[in-house]
Design a protein around this motif. Structure first.
Motif, PDB file in Angstrom:
ATOM      1  N   GLY A  73      56.096   9.628  53.428  1.00  0.00           N
ATOM      2  CA  GLY A  73      55.309  10.362  54.239  1.00  0.00           C
ATOM      3  C   GLY A  73      53.770  10.215  53.588  1.00  0.00           C
ATOM      4  N   ASN A  74      53.043  10.791  54.363  1.00  0.00           N
ATOM      5  CA  ASN A  74      51.405  10.668  54.006  1.00  0.00           C
ATOM      6  C   ASN A  74      51.197  12.304  53.827  1.00  0.00           C
ATOM      7  N   VAL A  75      51.140  12.676  52.513  1.00  0.00           N
ATOM      8  CA  VAL A  75      51.047  13.882  52.188  1.00  0.00           C
ATOM      9  C   VAL A  75      49.693  14.646  51.654  1.00  0.00           C
ATOM     10  N   THR A  76      49.094  15.554  52.327  1.00  0.00           N
ATOM     11  CA  THR A  76      47.687  16.117  51.772  1.00  0.00           C
ATOM     12  C   THR A  76      47.814  17.539  51.347  1.00  0.00           C
ATOM     13  N   LEU A  77      47.588  17.525  50.044  1.00  0.00           N
ATOM     14  CA  LEU A  77      47.667  18.967  49.182  1.00  0.00           C
ATOM     15  C   LEU A  77      46.254  19.231  48.936  1.00  0.00           C
ATOM     16  N   SER A  78      45.979  20.657  49.383  1.00  0.00           N
ATOM     17  CA  SER A  78      44.426  20.855  49.000  1.00  0.00           C
ATOM     18  C   SER A  78      44.502  22.482  48.389  1.00  0.00           C
ATOM     19  N   LEU A  79      43.530  22.876  47.670  1.00  0.00           N
ATOM     20  CA  LEU A  79      43.402  24.106  47.357  1.00  0.00           C
ATOM     21  C   LEU A  79      41.917  24.676  47.266  1.00  0.00           C
ATOM     22  N   ARG A  80      41.638  25.597  48.030  1.00  0.00           N
ATOM     23  CA  ARG A  80      40.203  26.268  47.576  1.00  0.00           C
ATOM     24  C   ARG A  80      40.229  27.430  46.982  1.00  0.00           C
ATOM     25  N   LEU A  81      39.460  27.707  46.123  1.00  0.00           N
ATOM     26  CA  LEU A  81      39.124  28.924  45.212  1.00  0.00           C
ATOM     27  C   LEU A  81      38.191  29.973  45.925  1.00  0.00           C
ATOM     28  N   GLY A  82      38.211  31.106  45.733  1.00  0.00           N
ATOM     29  CA  GLY A  82      37.162  32.215  45.900  1.00  0.00           C
ATOM     30  C   GLY A  82      36.513  32.272  47.340  1.00  0.00           C
ATOM     31  N   GLY A  83      37.862  32.260  48.221  1.00  0.00           N
ATOM     32  CA  GLY A  83      37.391  32.437  49.566  1.00  0.00           C
ATOM     33  C   GLY A  83      36.846  31.100  50.367  1.00  0.00           C
ATOM     34  N   GLY A  84      37.085  29.976  49.967  1.00  0.00           N
ATOM     35  CA  GLY A  84      36.513  28.498  50.718  1.00  0.00           C
ATOM     36  C   GLY A  84      35.838  27.978  49.859  1.00  0.00           C
ATOM     37  N   GLY A  85      35.295  28.318  48.542  1.00  0.00           N
ATOM     38  CA  GLY A  85      34.194  27.342  47.869  1.00  0.00           C
ATOM     39  C   GLY A  85      35.548  26.171  47.009  1.00  0.00           C
ATOM     40  N   THR A  86      34.666  25.527  46.235  1.00  0.00           N
ATOM     41  CA  THR A  86      35.564  24.545  45.369  1.00  0.00           C
ATOM     42  C   THR A  86      35.675  25.047  44.031  1.00  0.00           C
ATOM     43  N   ALA A  87      34.792  26.304  43.635  1.00  0.00           N
ATOM     44  CA  ALA A  87      34.519  26.654  42.328  1.00  0.00           C
ATOM     45  C   ALA A  87      34.780  28.492  42.445  1.00  0.00           C
ATOM     46  N   SER A  88      34.919  28.837  41.438  1.00  0.00           N
ATOM     47  CA  SER A  88      35.035  30.441  41.292  1.00  0.00           C
ATOM     48  C   SER A  88      33.615  31.095  41.828  1.00  0.00           C
ATOM     49  N   ARG A  89      33.609  32.171  42.346  1.00  0.00           N
ATOM     50  CA  ARG A  89      32.688  32.842  42.946  1.00  0.00           C
ATOM     51  C   ARG A  89      31.935  33.554  41.269  1.00  0.00           C
ATOM     52  N   PRO A  90      30.593  33.492  41.099  1.00  0.00           N
ATOM     53  CA  PRO A  90      29.897  33.988  40.067  1.00  0.00           C
ATOM     54  C   PRO A  90      29.754  35.401  40.546  1.00  0.00           C
ATOM     55  N   ARG A  91      29.635  36.236  39.325  1.00  0.00           N
ATOM     56  CA  ARG A  91      29.301  37.612  39.323  1.00  0.00           C
ATOM     57  C   ARG A  91      28.387  37.786  38.102  1.00  0.00           C
ATOM     58  N   LEU A  92      27.486  38.695  38.119  1.00  0.00           N
ATOM     59  CA  LEU A  92      26.432  39.192  37.126  1.00  0.00           C
ATOM     60  C   LEU A  92      26.897  39.636  35.986  1.00  0.00           C
ATOM     61  N   ASP A  93      26.406  39.219  34.979  1.00  0.00           N
ATOM     62  CA  ASP A  93      27.013  39.562  33.547  1.00  0.00           C
ATOM     63  C   ASP A  93      25.920  40.830  32.854  1.00  0.00           C
ATOM     64  N   PRO A  94      26.287  41.787  33.216  1.00  0.00           N
ATOM     65  CA  PRO A  94      25.287  42.999  32.730  1.00  0.00           C
ATOM     66  C   PRO A  94      24.735  43.101  31.638  1.00  0.00           C
ATOM     67  N   ALA A  95      25.501  42.600  30.406  1.00  0.00           N
ATOM     68  CA  ALA A  95      25.205  42.422  29.132  1.00  0.00           C
ATOM     69  C   ALA A  95      24.070  41.627  29.014  1.00  0.00           C
ATOM     70  N   ALA A  96      24.237  40.272  29.543  1.00  0.00           N
ATOM     71  CA  ALA A  96      23.428  39.292  29.425  1.00  0.00           C
ATOM     72  C   ALA A  96      22.108  39.469  30.152  1.00  0.00           C
ATOM     73  N   LEU A  97      22.071  40.216  31.334  1.00  0.00           N
ATOM     74  CA  LEU A  97      20.866  40.763  32.019  1.00  0.00           C
ATOM     75  C   LEU A  97      20.222  41.710  31.224  1.00  0.00           C
ATOM     76  N   GLU A  98      20.798  42.570  30.611  1.00  0.00           N
ATOM     77  CA  GLU A  98      20.163  43.517  29.697  1.00  0.00           C
ATOM     78  C   GLU A  98      19.420  42.922  28.691  1.00  0.00           C
TER      79      GLU A  98
END
Length: 285
Positions: free
Chosen positions: A54-79
């Motif tokens: 058969g012709n099989v397609t396997l896919s994975l989306r991360l973080g609600g539809g993107g192809t990479a993880s969602r970023p978040r702010l690093d408080p220590a780096a910001l300070e």
């Protein structure tokens, strides 16, 4: 029996897996996965463990539809960045330098201020657990489709068997019709004044053309072979496809030899059922 068509999806902690398949002559695996060491070979092995064709397609989306993880702010780096910017601004003002106001986008452009949300990180262990659940659901869906195919194909074999029985019954009633045609053909051969060897050859050819016993016997054998194949717990699609071609060959010969409207009608009905059989067999793994 397994169908070549199937679908399964898995939603887990910001990960959206999908697996689907359609008909193909061989196994063709297409992957749409994010970068993760070892994920692609593991995914191919997981698919190959449950799919033979058969012709099989396997896919994975991360973080609600993107192809990479969602970023978040690093408080220590910001300070740290803000403290550095404050020192720069203080030093500039001490030297009577005027600096433009800092914009948030400018600060973010400095880099190093965001990190991936750990809720959407994907580890090899998580991927393997997901793949195990996904492929199990996928195999169950294909088995459900296969159960429907099994019932349908069994019904088509029953119809072929019933038509073969009707043809055999009609062959008995067809004897007088064939005998009359045979004698008329013999008279034409005698009138043609053929030599003995040629005459015997033509008579034998007429006898072969009139007899459909061999075709009916082979149709019965093919029905039995089809039932045996449907009972096998293994990929049988290619063998069923070959058997469907053999069915069609016998039906064509039966039509060619019919020499009677009733037998022709049965032969054409057989061809219609066999065409449906061949179409459905294309869905079997």
């Amino acid at each position: 029996m397994m169908s070549m068509t199937g679908y399964a999806a898995l939603d887990r902690d910001g990960r959206r897996w999908e697996m689907r398949s359609v008909n193909a002559r061989c196994l063709d695996i297409r992957l749409r996965l994010p970068e993760l060491p070892g994920l692609e070979p593991a995914a191919r092995a997981a698919v190959a463990a449950v799919v033979a064709r058969g012709n099989v397609t396997l896919s994975l989306r991360l973080g609600g539809g993107g192809t990479a993880s969602r970023p978040r702010l690093d408080p220590a780096a910001l300070e740290a960045v803000l403290a550095t910017l404050a020192q720069i601004r203080a030093a500039s003002e001490a030297r009577d330098y005027t600096l433009a106001p800092d914009r948030p986008s400018d600060i973010l452009a400095l880099g190093g201020l965001t990190e991936r949300d750990p809720d959407h990180d994907l580890t090899p262990e998580m991927a393997m657990a997901d793949l195990a659940d996904l492929t199990a659901a996928f195999a169950a869906d294909r088995a459900r489709e296969g159960a429907g195919l099994l019932e349908l194909l069994t019904g088509l074999l029953d119809e072929i068997e019933a038509l073969t029985t009707r043809a055999a019954d009609l062959a008995e009633a067809r004897r007088d019709h064939i005998e009359a045609g045979f004698h008329a053909a013999l008279a034409r051969l005698r009138d043609a004044d053929l030599d003995g060897a040629r005459f015997a050859h033509e008579v034998a050819a007429l006898a072969v053309k009139a007899d459909v016993t061999e075709e009916l016997d082979r149709l019965r054998l093919h029905v039995a072979a089809g039932r045996d194949l449907l009972a096998v717990e293994a990929p049988i699609g290619r063998r069923l496809d070959f058997l469907a071609q053999e069915f069609n060959r016998e039906a064509n010969t039966l039509c060619a030899k019919a020499n009677m409207p009733g037998m022709t009608s049965i032969g054409l009905a057989l061809k219609t059922i066999i065409d449906r059989l061949r179409e459905q067999v294309q869905n079997v793994e």
